[in-house]
Scaffold this motif. Structure first.
Motif, short mmCIF file in Angstrom:
data_model
loop_
_atom_site.label_atom_id
_atom_site.label_comp_id
_atom_site.label_asym_id
_atom_site.label_seq_id
_atom_site.Cartn_x
_atom_site.Cartn_y
_atom_site.Cartn_z
N LYS A 293 0.81 -1.22 0.00
CA LYS A 293 0.00 0.00 0.00
C LYS A 293 0.84 1.27 0.00
O LYS A 293 0.36 2.33 -0.42
N ASP A 294 2.08 1.21 0.46
CA ASP A 294 2.92 2.40 0.49
C ASP A 294 3.80 2.53 -0.75
O ASP A 294 4.59 3.48 -0.85
N ARG A 295 3.66 1.62 -1.67
CA ARG A 295 4.44 1.67 -2.89
C ARG A 295 3.66 2.35 -4.01
O ARG A 295 2.43 2.30 -4.05
N GLN A 352 -11.96 11.41 3.62
CA GLN A 352 -10.88 12.01 4.41
C GLN A 352 -9.81 11.01 4.79
O GLN A 352 -8.63 11.31 4.79
N SER A 353 -10.19 9.81 5.15
CA SER A 353 -9.21 8.81 5.55
C SER A 353 -9.59 7.47 4.97
O SER A 353 -10.76 7.17 4.77
N ILE A 354 -8.59 6.64 4.71
CA ILE A 354 -8.82 5.32 4.10
C ILE A 354 -7.99 4.30 4.84
O ILE A 354 -6.97 4.60 5.43
N VAL A 355 -8.47 3.08 4.82
CA VAL A 355 -7.72 1.96 5.37
C VAL A 355 -7.59 0.92 4.25
O VAL A 355 -8.58 0.56 3.64
N ARG A 356 -6.39 0.44 4.03
CA ARG A 356 -6.17 -0.47 2.91
C ARG A 356 -5.26 -1.61 3.37
O ARG A 356 -4.25 -1.37 4.05
#
Length: 357
Positions: A293-295, A352-356
């Motif tokens: 997810k951070d890539r 506003q915010s997401i969870v993945r």
């Protein structure tokens, strides 16, 4: 009156048979002429003897599509010449079309109108048959190749056939003027557009069983503003495909192969970024997996503005295939790359915010 009508019907039938003979091909030899005809002195040949294996058929199928060549000026051949008819078949066809010789008419002391009408109709039928025979003589250039009519097994007449996908193209008429004699075992020297490995390879291009372009996305469903969406094509489905085109005589066999090489994304709006910046993803993209997810996706899109409740962006995905051919005699080269596109309507929401995962 009944006899008069019978005579007229008989004459009409004779004319029809004679005319139909001009459309029929020689019997035997596997020169399959499912179609064909005459137009003035010209005769167009019918079905090609080229065999296709591994292909999608003339119009493809629900599961396969045809590639669009990236070179807009390139097209598969509209027609070509190939060996179709033996000397024996040409000779037999012409003899069958020639009207039989009739004894000279004798003066009649008394005759009926029906006798005269029957003679007149027979004259018309003979004239039509003779015209058909002359059309064949012209097509096979008998004045030039007459000495070869008794040379069974020493050569074939090469005839023009049309690519069934371009049969209405004026370019296809370039192969409908005459047949050419080619001695057995020799390559055609003066035959325009003669069948060759390259012609077979280009013909096979249209028969490549290309699967419809489909993409996978993560996240699926609605996208979110400023969240990177990974996009890829399933490599298990999109892999090289091949078609082989061949002739028995002369013995030619060519395999045309298409290999998927890149996936290009067009997000459908200026309010988006694509990855890579060119939008052209090599290696068909990379599936998203947990922990990525951070890539930045090697192939993907980031939408910068929401579409609204009733709107969507047309995300266009184009799969490009590299095409080449090889032959049994060792020849081979590239053909124009081709592509096929699909469009998916994408809705983008703002959050506003997401969870993945």
């Amino acid at each position: 009156m009944i006899r008069k009508n019978s005579v007229v019907v008989l004459a009409t039938g004779l004319i029809f048979v004679a005319s139909a003979a001009a459309h029929a091909g020689p019997k035997g030899s596997g020169s399959s002429r499912a179609s064909g005809g005459t137009d003035g002195p010209d005769i167009t040949a019918g079905v090609s003897r080229v065999q296709i294996t591994g292909g999608a058929g003339g119009g493809g199928s629900k599961e396969t599509v045809k590639l669009t060549p990236q070179n807009s000026n390139w097209e598969p051949p509209a027609c070509w010449y190939e060996p179709k008819t033996s000397p024996k078949e040409v000779k037999e066809t012409i003899e069958s079309l020639e009207p039989p010789k009739r004894k000279p008419k004798k003066e009649k002391e008394s005759g009926t109108i029906f006798d005269d009408l029957e003679d007149s109709n027979q004259d018309i039928a003979d004239a039509v048959s003779k015209q058909a025979a002359n059309a064949y003589k012209d097509y096979y250039q008998i004045d030039k190749y007459k000495k070869h009519l008794d040379e069974e097994g020493k050569g074939m007449f090469w005839e023009g056939v049309k690519n069934p996908d371009r049969k209405d193209d004026p370019e296809a008429d370039k192969c409908s003027q005459h047949a050419y004699w080619v001695p057995e075992g020799e390559k055609p020297k003066d035959v325009p557009l003669a069948v060759s490995p390259k012609v077979l390879a280009e013909y096979a291009y249209e028969r490549l069983p290309i699967p419809r372009t489909e993409i996978s996305m993560n996240p699926e469903g609605r996208q979110t503003v400023n969240l990177d969406t990974w996009v890829w094509a399933d490599k298990a489905k999109f892999k090289p495909v091949s078609v082989t085109a061949s002739l028995d005589n002369p013995e030619l066999s060519v395999t045309t192969t298409a290999t998927p090489v890149s996936l290009t994304l067009e997000p459908g709006t200026e309010n988006a970024r694509v990855f890579p910046a060119s939008g052209k993803c090599t290696d068909l993209g990379e599936p998203y997996k947990r922990g990525k997810k951070d890539r930045t996706p090697p192939c993907g899109v980031r939408y910068l503005r929401a579409t609204g409740e009733s709107g969507s962006y047309p995300l266009k995905a184009t799969l490009t295939w590299k095409v080449s051919w090889t032959s049994t005699d060792g020849d081979g080269e590239s053909l124009p790359s081709g592509s096929f596109s699909t469009t998916r309507d994408v809705t983008v929401k703002e959050i506003q915010s997401i969870v993945r995962d």
